[in-house]
Design a protein around this motif. Structure first.
Motif, short mmCIF file in Angstrom:
data_model
loop_
_atom_site.label_atom_id
_atom_site.label_comp_id
_atom_site.label_asym_id
_atom_site.label_seq_id
_atom_site.Cartn_x
_atom_site.Cartn_y
_atom_site.Cartn_z
N ILE A 94 0.83 -1.19 0.00
CA ILE A 94 0.00 0.00 0.00
C ILE A 94 0.87 1.25 0.00
CG2 ILE A 94 -1.99 -1.05 1.15
CD1 ILE A 94 -1.00 0.49 3.71
N GLU A 100 -3.80 3.80 -0.78
CA GLU A 100 -4.33 2.88 -1.77
C GLU A 100 -3.44 1.64 -1.93
OE1 GLU A 100 -7.01 2.89 -3.80
OE2 GLU A 100 -7.84 4.73 -2.93
N VAL A 101 -4.08 0.57 -2.33
CA VAL A 101 -3.34 -0.65 -2.63
C VAL A 101 -2.60 -0.45 -3.95
CG1 VAL A 101 -3.54 -3.10 -3.21
CG2 VAL A 101 -4.92 -2.13 -1.36
#
Ligand code: ZN
Length: 103
Positions: A94, A100-101
């Motif tokens: 992340i 966010e991934v």
């Protein structure tokens, strides 16, 4: 190692500081990355029979992972990488700045 092939990275140290490139190859054992267009070195080569021409060729050399930061493909910022486990147990990377991934 946190960086992988095809990651976009920003160089933060050395003579190519400030440049961006794509990881072409990762060497986890040496903690080094071969980054497109970064860290060109001149190599003097001798002719090996007919196979190779003698002369000086320029090619990229791997740089240490600590000399780059990942460019997040979501928020476009150079970022540190964190890890998270998904519900199915997969471990993903992340972005520490947008959360966010990455993969
Ligand atoms: Zn991000």
């Amino acid at each position: 190692m946190k960086n992988r092939k095809n990651d976009s990275v920003l160089v933060i140290a050395g003579k190519d500081k400030g440049k961006k490139g794509k990881v072409r190859f990762a060497y986890p054992k040496d903690e080094r990355l071969l980054v497109e267009g970064i860290n060109f070195i001149k190599r003097h080569t001798r002719a090996v029979r007919q196979l190779r021409q003698a002369g000086i060729i320029e090619r990229e050399a791997p740089i240490h992972v600590s000399d780059v930061m990942l460019l997040c493909n979501k928020c476009n910022h150079p970022t540190r990488i964190g890890f998270r486990y998904l519900q199915d147990g997969r471990k993903v990377r992340i972005c520490r700045s947008c959360g966010e991934v990455i993969d």
